[in-house]
Structures are given as structure tokens and as C-alpha cells.
Scaffold this active site. Structure first.
Site, PDB file in Angstrom:
ATOM      1  N   HIS A 247      -0.250   3.713   1.513  1.00 26.22           N
ATOM      2  CA  HIS A 247      -0.684   4.241   2.811  1.00 26.22           C
ATOM      3  C   HIS A 247      -0.468   3.221   3.916  1.00 26.22           C
ATOM      4  O   HIS A 247      -0.230   2.044   3.638  1.00 26.22           O
ATOM      5  CB  HIS A 247      -2.174   4.610   2.733  1.00 26.22           C
ATOM      6  CG  HIS A 247      -2.515   5.500   1.575  1.00 26.22           C
ATOM      7  ND1 HIS A 247      -2.978   4.997   0.375  1.00 26.22           N
ATOM      8  CD2 HIS A 247      -2.412   6.837   1.427  1.00 26.22           C
ATOM      9  CE1 HIS A 247      -3.162   6.004  -0.473  1.00 26.22           C
ATOM     10  NE2 HIS A 247      -2.822   7.136   0.134  1.00 26.22           N
TER      11      HIS A 247
ATOM     12  N   ASP B  61      -3.345  -3.241  -2.112  1.00 28.38           N
ATOM     13  CA  ASP B  61      -4.008  -1.987  -2.487  1.00 28.38           C
ATOM     14  C   ASP B  61      -3.346  -1.516  -3.772  1.00 28.38           C
ATOM     15  O   ASP B  61      -2.127  -1.319  -3.816  1.00 28.38           O
ATOM     16  CB  ASP B  61      -3.807  -0.976  -1.343  1.00 28.38           C
ATOM     17  CG  ASP B  61      -4.537   0.337  -1.568  1.00 28.38           C
ATOM     18  OD1 ASP B  61      -4.709   0.734  -2.733  1.00 28.38           O
ATOM     19  OD2 ASP B  61      -4.907   0.973  -0.558  1.00 28.38           O
TER      20      ASP B  61
ATOM     21  N   HIS C 280     -11.606   3.225   5.234  1.00 26.02           N
ATOM     22  CA  HIS C 280     -10.545   2.557   4.446  1.00 26.02           C
ATOM     23  C   HIS C 280      -9.136   2.994   4.870  1.00 26.02           C
ATOM     24  O   HIS C 280      -8.167   2.349   4.487  1.00 26.02           O
ATOM     25  CB  HIS C 280     -10.748   2.736   2.928  1.00 26.02           C
ATOM     26  CG  HIS C 280     -10.267   4.037   2.369  1.00 26.02           C
ATOM     27  ND1 HIS C 280      -9.842   4.186   1.057  1.00 26.02           N
ATOM     28  CD2 HIS C 280     -10.157   5.269   2.938  1.00 26.02           C
ATOM     29  CE1 HIS C 280      -9.481   5.450   0.845  1.00 26.02           C
ATOM     30  NE2 HIS C 280      -9.674   6.119   1.962  1.00 26.02           N
TER      31      HIS C 280
ATOM     32  N   ASP D  25       0.834  -1.212   0.000  1.00 33.74           N
ATOM     33  CA  ASP D  25       0.000   0.000   0.000  1.00 33.74           C
ATOM     34  C   ASP D  25       0.867   1.259   0.000  1.00 33.74           C
ATOM     35  O   ASP D  25       1.943   1.263   0.607  1.00 33.74           O
ATOM     36  CB  ASP D  25      -0.856  -0.036   1.282  1.00 33.74           C
ATOM     37  CG  ASP D  25      -2.125   0.800   1.182  1.00 33.74           C
ATOM     38  OD1 ASP D  25      -2.099   1.858   0.548  1.00 33.74           O
ATOM     39  OD2 ASP D  25      -3.133   0.381   1.782  1.00 33.74           O
TER      40      ASP D  25
HETATM   41  N1  LIG Z   1      -6.926   2.384   1.608  1.00 32.95           N
HETATM   42  C1  LIG Z   1      -6.594   3.625   1.288  1.00 32.95           C
HETATM   43  N2  LIG Z   1      -6.477   3.979   0.040  1.00 32.95           N
HETATM   44  N3  LIG Z   1      -6.397   4.460   2.294  1.00 32.95           N
HETATM   45  C2  LIG Z   1      -6.104   5.859   2.145  1.00 32.95           C
HETATM   46  C3  LIG Z   1      -6.103   6.536   3.451  1.00 32.95           C
HETATM   47  C4  LIG Z   1      -5.853   8.014   3.338  1.00 32.95           C
HETATM   48  C5  LIG Z   1      -5.701   8.731   4.662  1.00 32.95           C
HETATM   49  N4  LIG Z   1      -4.570   8.256   5.383  1.00 32.95           N
HETATM   50  C6  LIG Z   1      -6.972   8.582   5.502  1.00 32.95           C
HETATM   51  O1  LIG Z   1      -6.945   8.088   6.593  1.00 32.95           O
HETATM   52  O2  LIG Z   1      -8.036   8.970   5.095  1.00 32.95           O
HETATM   53 MN   LIG Z   2      -5.066   0.896   1.597  1.00 34.36          MN
HETATM   54 MN   LIG Z   3      -3.712   3.024  -0.241  1.00 36.11          MN
END
Ligand SMILES: NC(=[NH2+])NCCC[C@H](N)C(=O)O
Ligand SMILES: [Mn+2]
Ligand SMILES: [Mn+2]
Length: 299
Positions: free
Chosen positions: A124, A226, A139, A122
Site C-alpha cells: 500500500h 510492512d 494505518h 509495502d
Molecule cells: N498499513 C496498511 N496495511 N495499510 C493499508 C491501508 C488500506 C487502505 N488504503 C486504507 O487507507 O485504509
Molecule cells: Mn503499510
Molecule cells: Mn500495507
């Protein structure tokens, strides 16, 4: 021996802000997932989709945990399905949907496999909680949830928490972490290979270590893939793209190494958003990666 495969669709878009990711499972199927897997010699069955409520017919009650009851309900459904398939000795491929679906897949997998390791591929960290989230989008929380951090309706999907131990959890491809999320990752003791380590050590060395971390002392490994881990030039169809990602070639190598390690027991493929995609490119990347992790080789 090739374990029979079960495909499970979860058209979930309640865990994030942009609609369209609910069509990810369809886009991946349209990219010939089932045929490609069958061609590798597997017995493959598509179980269809889990029921996911439409956001338009529900209200956001808690701005820090958007659609919490709905996400919790879907997670419980996913957990039961995944557990059942794995107990029948089948390998589940769970198609998202946004990354909140991993709450259910990991919950289900840990009920079939005693001790589970997790590789979180990912851009993130997905390590936010109600307290740290900048968006309220679930998410951004599923990894924290699986480690027992977060709202009990999420951490206790399947009836117990935590699902996994930090010492067997590793994030690969990270390049966009929120400040407080970073602290949480460090406090929890989750291993992280950011793009910095991938550039410096190479994907091969990173995956060797990642596989060690996830498989040491565990009975199986769950891969949560992801598509935003990849560079947006190669996988543009995602809701939260971040520049400077994993290349298609590095991704293939990572999946091939996972296949060779024979440790994977389940996988989810998430965040493919066909509305934001270009000619279904991201779904096709997803299918190519699945084939590699199921043992496809060039020669
Ligand atoms: N599964 C993903 N694409 N996650 C993105 C998270 C973005 C950001 N860190 C949030 O908490 O909103
Ligand atoms: Mn993710
Ligand atoms: Mn992500």
C-alpha cells in the site's frame, strides 16, 4: 563497527480494523528475534513495550480518523524512545503493531538524524489523509503524515512538520492504492516502484535506485517494512493481504542490498498479525529479513 541494537515493541492495533496485530511484537519475539540478532555479533537490548490503550476501553470520536487522540499519544511516546536510543548511538528496531506506529518512529528518527530518507516497503501507499481515506484507519496514513499531510495532531508529533521530503521518499512493492491516494502520491512527488517495476527491472535494479533516492543528500535512512509487501502465500499473517507480492527471495535480496549500502539508521517491522498467521510463518519471515538487513550472509 556494529552499532548496538534496541528493540522497541509497540502493541498497537488502533490504526486498523482487525484485532490481533497488537500481538505482532510478541510473535516476532517468539520467533527468536533477540537470539538471532545476538548470534550475528550485536549487542542487543529489548526495551519492552510502549503502553498502548485497549480499543474496547475507548470510543471512536472521528470516523475519518479512528482513535486519533490515542494514536497521537502513542506516537509521541514512540518518538521520544526512538530519539533517545538513536542519540545514544543505538540502532532501533521498532516492532508493531499496525503501520500507524511509523508516525512515531519517523518523528523520533528525524530528531536524531538531521535529514532522513525513507524506504516504504509495502503493498500500500499509506498516503491517505482524513479527506481521502476510505476506511478512517490511521494505518493507511503514516507516510502522508510524515510528509506533513494530515491532521496536525499527527503531523506535529515531536513538535514539527514535515519530517521528511518527498524527494527522499520511495515506496517499494505497491499494488493496491486508493484512487485519491494515488493522486496525492503523484502531487507530493514520492517515488514509487510498484510490482510492475519489480517484475520488469528486477528487485536488484529497483533497490539500487531506491537506495539512491533515500540516501542522496540525507544523513540516514529509515526502512518501514510492512509485511504485506510480501506475497500472502509466504506471509499470510497480515490484516490487509494483496495478491501478487514480493517473494521471500526478492525480499532477502532487497535487505541484503540495504545492509551492503550501510545507510540504514532505523527500521520498523509492522502489520504482523499472529491470529491470521499460519504457524507464525509471517513473524519468521520478519526475523529472517531483519537478520539480512543487519548483514547476515550465507557464506
Ligand atoms: N498499513 C496498511 N496495511 N495499510 C493499508 C491501508 C488500506 C487502505 N488504503 C486504507 O487507507 O485504509
Ligand atoms: Mn503499510
Ligand atoms: Mn500495507
Amino acid at each position: 563497527m556494529k552499532k548496538p541494537i534496541s528493540i522497541i515493541g509497540v502493541p498497537m492495533d488502533l490504526g486498523q480494523g482487525r484485532r490481533g496485530v497488537d500481538m505482532g511484537a510478541s510473535a516476532i519475539r517468539y520467533a527468536s528475534l533477540q537470539e538471532r540478532i545476538a548470534r550475528l555479533g550485536y549487542d542487543v537490548r529489548d526495551l519492552g513495550n510502549v503502553n498502548v490503550p485497549t480499543p474496547e476501553s475507548h470510543r471512536v470520536e472521528n470516523k475519518k480518523l479512528k482513535y486519533l487522540p490515542e494514536v497521537a499519544d502513542v506516537s509521541n511516546q514512540v518518538a521520544r524512545l526512538v530519539e533517545n536510543q538513536m542519540k545514544e548511538d543505538r540502532f532501533p528496531i521498532i516492532l508493531g503493531g499496525d503501520h500507524s506506529i511509523a508516525i512515531g518512529s519517523i518523528a523520533g528518527a528525524t530528531q536524531a538524524v538531521k535529514k532522513l530518507g525513507v524506504i516504504w516497503f509495502d503493498a500500500h501507499g499509506d498516503m491517505n489523509t482524513e479527506e481521502t481515506t476510505p476506511s478512517g484507519n490511521i494505518h493507511g496514513m503514516p507516510l502522508a503524515v510524515s510528509l506533513g499531510l494530515g491532521h496536525p495532531d499527527l503531523t506535529h508529533v515531536g513538535g514539527f512538520a514535515p519530517k521528511v521530503e518527498a524527494k527522499n521518499v520511495v515506496i517499494v512493492g505497491a499494488r493496491d492504492l486508493d484512487a485519491e491516494e494515488r493522486n496525492l502520491i503523484k502531487q507530493a512527488g514520492v517515488s514509487v516502484f510498484t510490482m510492475h517495476e519489480i517484475d520488469k527491472m528486477g528487485m536488484s535494479a529497483v533497490m539500487e535506485e531506491a537506495i539512491c533516492i533515500a540516501s542522496e543528500g540525507t544523513d540516514g535512512v529509515h526502512l518501514s517494512l510492512d509485511l504485506d509487501a510480501f506475497d500472502p502465500r509466504e506471509a499470510p499473517g497480515v490484516g490487509t493481504p494483496v495478491l501478487g507480492g514480493v517473494t521471500y527471495r526478492e525480499g532477502h535480496l532487497a535487505m541484503e542490498m540495504l545492509a551492503a549500502a550501510h545507510v540504514l539508521t532505523s527500521v520498523d517491522i509492522v502489520e504482523v498479525n499472529p491470529i491470521l498467521d499460519v504457524e507464525n510463518r509471517t513473524a519468521r519471515v520478519a526475523v529472517d529479513m531483519i537478520c539480512s538487513l543487519l548483514g547476515q550472509t550465507v557464506i
